[in-house]
Design an enzyme around this catalytic site. Sequence first.
Site, PDB file in Angstrom:
ATOM      1  N   LYS A 153       0.848  -1.196   0.000  1.00 64.87           N
ATOM      2  CA  LYS A 153       0.000   0.000   0.000  1.00 64.87           C
ATOM      3  C   LYS A 153       0.881   1.241   0.000  1.00 64.87           C
ATOM      4  CE  LYS A 153      -3.820  -2.004  -0.410  1.00 64.87           C
ATOM      5  NZ  LYS A 153      -4.531  -1.798  -1.688  1.00 64.87           N
ATOM      6  N   ASP A 173       0.487  -0.584  -4.967  1.00 63.43           N
ATOM      7  CA  ASP A 173      -0.874  -0.089  -5.209  1.00 63.43           C
ATOM      8  C   ASP A 173      -1.048   1.269  -4.541  1.00 63.43           C
ATOM      9  OD1 ASP A 173      -3.537   0.335  -5.645  1.00 63.43           O
ATOM     10  OD2 ASP A 173      -4.241  -1.518  -4.684  1.00 63.43           O
ATOM     11  N   GLU A 202      -0.117  -0.161  -9.583  1.00 62.17           N
ATOM     12  CA  GLU A 202      -1.582  -0.249  -9.598  1.00 62.17           C
ATOM     13  C   GLU A 202      -2.218   1.093  -9.268  1.00 62.17           C
ATOM     14  OE1 GLU A 202      -3.248  -3.777  -7.894  1.00 62.17           O
ATOM     15  OE2 GLU A 202      -5.192  -2.857  -7.481  1.00 62.17           O
ATOM     16  N   ASP A 248      -7.666  -0.331 -11.258  1.00 65.12           N
ATOM     17  CA  ASP A 248      -8.613  -0.866 -10.277  1.00 65.12           C
ATOM     18  C   ASP A 248      -9.794   0.087 -10.111  1.00 65.12           C
ATOM     19  OD1 ASP A 248      -9.989  -1.727  -8.022  1.00 65.12           O
ATOM     20  OD2 ASP A 248      -8.238  -2.086  -6.786  1.00 65.12           O
ATOM     21  N   LYS A 288     -13.606  -6.155  -8.708  1.00 62.63           N
ATOM     22  CA  LYS A 288     -14.181  -6.374  -7.374  1.00 62.63           C
ATOM     23  C   LYS A 288     -15.683  -6.623  -7.513  1.00 62.63           C
ATOM     24  CE  LYS A 288     -10.923  -3.695  -4.580  1.00 62.63           C
ATOM     25  NZ  LYS A 288      -9.783  -3.385  -5.455  1.00 62.63           N
TER      26      LYS A 288
HETATM   27 MG    MG Z   1      -6.187  -1.933  -5.858  1.00 61.90          MG
END
Ligand code: MG
Length: 367
Positions: free
Chosen positions: A165, A193, A218, A241, A265
């Site tokens: 992250k 990401d 990402e 994403d 997702k």
């Molecule tokens: Mg992501």
Amino acid sequence: MKIKRIRAYQVDLPLHEGSYKWSGGKSVTTFDSTVVEIETDAGITGYGEVCPLGPFYLPAYGNGVRAGIIELGQHLLGEDPRQLQKLNRLMDAALKGHAYVKSGIDMACWDILGKATKLPVAELMGGRYGSDVCLYRAISQEAPEAMAQRVAGYRAEGYKRFQLKVGGDPAVDIARIFAVAEQLQPGDRLVADANTGWLMHDAMRVVKAVRDLDVYIEQPCLSYEECLSIRKHTDHPFILDEAIDTIDCLLRAHADQAMDVVNLKISKFGGLTKLKQARDLCVSLGIAMTLEDSWGGDIITAAIAHLAQSTPPELQFSSTDFNSYVSVSIAEGAPKRINGRMSASSAPGLGVQPRMDVLGKPVLDLH
Ligand code: MG
């Protein structure tokens, strides 16, 4: 078969690690999850789950799920839960947008379809590939050294894919990527990401500084256009994403060659029916996928396993076992991580039995 009753339960899911932190100082300590229970006149009951990553990640929040189900429920009573495309059209006609609200209802109807046909959802979604699917481990945002130190423990749990992250101060993010990359072993994969957290100039500095590392980038920036600009300036493998939440976006991103991998997702698209359409399109186009949800407990983890295991393995980049991140189990029969992988149940439907003692009393009951 007709939908006779719709109930929902609210459940708090705390984290084993105490908190989960990502770009822009966003953090969650307890996830607000909603379990949807759909009862039919045929004696079959199905279960779904929706769990936003807090109220500030995607346009979704826990109370919104419950309010939306009250709004939608009246239109669904008396409908056949097995006719999933028809049911989704009905939901879209009754409530514009709010994809995440529809996700748990759609998931529960897949569970019913599986129980009615005595088939696992993975088989209904196209067929089961292999014996299990690959998982990644998200590394919550901390100081670079602290994030690097997490890798050994996660590797001991069998993970070989790590999603770092970032999306904070670019200088610190560069240090985070270098520190974690040093921990990698042959066969590992690293994704940085940013969860929309960088401005374009920040993202440009980061991708340039880590140019010689084997790392995927990402969703560096908030908008699709900003991400596309960064994509054109880097040769790192690139994942989109947050910017991809409909078939329209997916088609545009494919036409623009805007990504190598896409993160799909379940609740972002509005359920398994719509995600299956996106998944099948990506299979046809040769786009690898991370198949997951925004967050979740046992029921969402089971749905992810069915979705992932019905995807050709070379296109299943990774998935998430959210139920191993949280300290409360809401259902029996959910997948358990084994050596960094998980498999979908071979029982009919999603293969989960909710723990009613954990779910407590329903917070809404429509009939
Ligand atoms: Mg992501």
